[in-house]
Design a protein around this motif. Sequence first.
Motif, PDB file in Angstrom:
ATOM      1  N   ALA A 109      48.205 -10.160  51.656  1.00 31.84           N
ATOM      2  CA  ALA A 109      49.337  -9.775  52.499  1.00 31.84           C
ATOM      3  C   ALA A 109      49.113 -10.085  53.970  1.00 31.84           C
ATOM      4  O   ALA A 109      50.048 -10.477  54.682  1.00 31.84           O
ATOM      5  N   SER A 110      47.880  -9.933  54.451  1.00 29.19           N
ATOM      6  CA  SER A 110      47.624 -10.201  55.869  1.00 29.19           C
ATOM      7  C   SER A 110      47.810 -11.677  56.188  1.00 29.19           C
ATOM      8  O   SER A 110      48.284 -12.037  57.281  1.00 29.19           O
ATOM      9  N   VAL A 111      47.444 -12.545  55.257  1.00 25.37           N
ATOM     10  CA  VAL A 111      47.638 -13.983  55.452  1.00 25.37           C
ATOM     11  C   VAL A 111      49.120 -14.320  55.435  1.00 25.37           C
ATOM     12  O   VAL A 111      49.621 -15.082  56.276  1.00 25.37           O
ATOM     13  N   ILE A 112      49.842 -13.743  54.493  1.00 24.27           N
ATOM     14  CA  ILE A 112      51.278 -14.000  54.399  1.00 24.27           C
ATOM     15  C   ILE A 112      51.999 -13.495  55.646  1.00 24.27           C
ATOM     16  O   ILE A 112      52.936 -14.127  56.145  1.00 24.27           O
ATOM     17  N   ASP A 113      51.555 -12.370  56.187  1.00 19.65           N
ATOM     18  CA  ASP A 113      52.153 -11.837  57.415  1.00 19.65           C
ATOM     19  C   ASP A 113      52.052 -12.831  58.570  1.00 19.65           C
ATOM     20  O   ASP A 113      53.027 -13.061  59.296  1.00 19.65           O
ATOM     21  N   VAL A 114      50.874 -13.419  58.771  1.00 21.84           N
ATOM     22  CA  VAL A 114      50.717 -14.342  59.899  1.00 21.84           C
ATOM     23  C   VAL A 114      51.480 -15.640  59.648  1.00 21.84           C
ATOM     24  O   VAL A 114      51.957 -16.272  60.594  1.00 21.84           O
ATOM     25  N   MET A 115      51.622 -16.014  58.386  1.00 25.55           N
ATOM     26  CA  MET A 115      52.434 -17.196  58.070  1.00 25.55           C
ATOM     27  C   MET A 115      53.898 -16.936  58.420  1.00 25.55           C
ATOM     28  O   MET A 115      54.567 -17.803  58.998  1.00 25.55           O
TER      29      MET A 115
END
Length: 286
Positions: free
Chosen positions: A269-275
Motif C-alpha cells: 500500500a505504501s508503494v501504491i500511495d506514492v505512485m
Amino acid sequence: MSLRAAVLGHPISHSKSPALHHAAYSQLGIGISYTAIDVTEQMLPSLMRQLRDQPGWRGLSVTMPLKSAMVSEVDEVRGVARTLGVVNTVAFEKHGSGSRAIGFNTDVTGIVNAVRHAGGGTPVEPVILGGGGTAAAAVAALTELGAGSALLFVRDPFRTPEVRAAAESLGLSLEIRPLTEAAEPTAAADVVISTLPPRAADGLAAEIAALKTSTSGVLLDVAYDPWPSLIASVWEAGGGAVVPGLEMLLYQAVEQVRLFSHLEEEVNASVIDVMCDAVGLPRRAL
C-alpha cells in the motif's frame, strides 16, 4: 551494473509511466532507471536486438502501437497474454550467462481492478469501444468480471482480428457493430470500456449527450490525456460513474513493478500511495 526499464510506444512523450515507476522504485529503494523510448512497429525488431545485448535490463512497458508486434519479439509469452496474442509487459529473466524476454499482459488486471473499484458488478450489457490490443484485454477483463457477452463498436469492423480471437478463445459472445451505431447501446450499458485514442470518442459523446438520457453504468476511458475527455464529462453529467484511464494505468503498472523489481509483497500500500501521488490520482483501496 545499472538496472534499467523503459516504456515503448509511438508517440510516447505524454506517457505517465515514468512518473509511476520512478515513484515506486524510489519508495522500494531500488536503483532502476526508467525512460520513455519512442519506437514504431518498424523499429521494434532492431531495438529489441539492441536491448538483448545490453546488460541490466529488467523490463519494458509496451503501449500503442506495439502490443501485438511485441509477441514476435519475446522468447516466451505467459498467462493471458498468450491467449490474447497481446503483450504490454516484457520482463527479462536470467538464463545462463544471458537473459530471456518474457511477455505478459497486465492490462487485464488494470481493467478488472479499475471497473471493480468503481462499483461495477457482473456486467450484463457491457460495451467495448475500439478494436485494438487494449480491446482484446478488455474482452479478457469482462470475462474475468463474469460477463458472457459484449457489444464491440469499431470504426472498421473488418480490422478486429485480435478482439475476435480473444473472444473466441475465452468463450465470450461478441457482437461487432460500426461505431456510428454506438450511441444508444453505449448509453444503456452497465459497463463501458473505451479503448479509443484521445478525442476519438468525441463524436460519440456528442451523440450520447443529444439523447438526453441517463447513463447509470460505469465508464472506463483508457485515454487519459487530455482529461476529462468529452465522453467522460457527458457520462458523468448523465449520472454514471467514470474511471479515468490513469487509474487503469496505475493498476497495471503495479503488476509491472512487481515483475521488474523482483519483489512481490514489498509492493504494498505504501508503494501504491506514492505512485498515486506521482500522477495526482486519488487513492482507492486495492
